[in-house]
Scaffold this active site. Structure first.
Site, PDB file in Angstrom:
ATOM      1  N   ALA A   1      30.994  81.133  78.079  1.00 57.63           N
ATOM      2  CA  ALA A   1      30.279  82.197  78.804  1.00 57.63           C
ATOM      3  C   ALA A   1      31.019  82.629  80.073  1.00 57.63           C
ATOM      4  O   ALA A   1      30.618  83.583  80.724  1.00 57.63           O
ATOM      5  CB  ALA A   1      28.871  81.725  79.169  1.00 57.63           C
ATOM      6  N   CYS A   2      32.115  81.957  80.400  1.00 58.54           N
ATOM      7  CA  CYS A   2      32.859  82.206  81.640  1.00 58.54           C
ATOM      8  C   CYS A   2      34.133  83.000  81.337  1.00 58.54           C
ATOM      9  O   CYS A   2      34.980  82.556  80.556  1.00 58.54           O
ATOM     10  CB  CYS A   2      33.200  80.871  82.295  1.00 58.54           C
ATOM     11  N   GLY A   3      34.292  84.160  81.975  1.00 59.64           N
ATOM     12  CA  GLY A   3      35.476  84.979  81.782  1.00 59.64           C
ATOM     13  C   GLY A   3      36.758  84.279  82.185  1.00 59.64           C
ATOM     14  O   GLY A   3      37.782  84.399  81.502  1.00 59.64           O
TER      15      GLY A   3
ATOM     16  N   ARG B   1      37.575  81.900  79.410  1.00 55.00           N
ATOM     17  CA  ARG B   1      38.065  82.619  78.226  1.00 55.00           C
ATOM     18  C   ARG B   1      39.494  83.104  78.426  1.00 55.00           C
ATOM     19  O   ARG B   1      40.336  82.988  77.527  1.00 55.00           O
ATOM     20  CB  ARG B   1      37.154  83.805  77.897  1.00 55.00           C
TER      21      ARG B   1
END
Length: 142
Positions: free
Chosen positions: A12-14, A17
């Site tokens: 869920a964390c850019g 990712r």
């Protein structure tokens, strides 16, 4: 390329990712540990923090966590107390930690991972927000 790389990842964390994709851009398929589902042991967490050259306080995440409501900003809290909180509520572990034979980093910003990866990148890399990190030859843009 064969290299033993582990990323403690939150999909869920850019930042997490982007870090994962930079590892893959180097031709490496890492071991992905979703640390919210499978948190590190206390010994693993301490080793990652130490190997990354961080203090426990530097490895704790404040934004989007119960940091303030748990009173973790209290400067009198010991490292052991902070570690206890991180292990009880893994969202408090800052992310993403990446472990390779070349070192351990808390990859914030995500391009910090480049310091511990071989120079085997497969061309350009642009982060989700449009920031260019690697040029078409796979070289870091400074």
């Amino acid at each position: 390329m064969t290299m033993d790389v582990t990323i403690y990842h939150n999909p869920a964390c850019g930042t997490s990712r982007n870090t994962l994709e930079m590892i893959r851009n180097a031709g490496i398929e890492p071991t992905v540990i979703e640390y919210l589902k499978t948190p590190p042991s206390r010994d693993e967490l301490v080793k990652m923090i130490t190997d990354a050259g961080l203090s426990v306080r530097e490895a704790i995440r404040e934004k989007g966590t119960p940091f303030a409501e748990l009173g973790l900003d209290n400067p009198e809290l010991t490292d052991d107390q902070l570690l206890d909180a991180m292990l009880k509520d893994p969202i408090l572990i800052n992310r993403p930690f990446v472990v390779t034979p070349l070192g351990t980093r808390l990859s914030r910003p995500s391009e910090a991972v480049l310091d511990i990866l071989p120079d085997t990148h497969r061309g350009a890399f642009t982060k989700e927000d449009g920031e260019k990190v690697l040029d078409e030859k796979g070289k870091r843009i400074v």
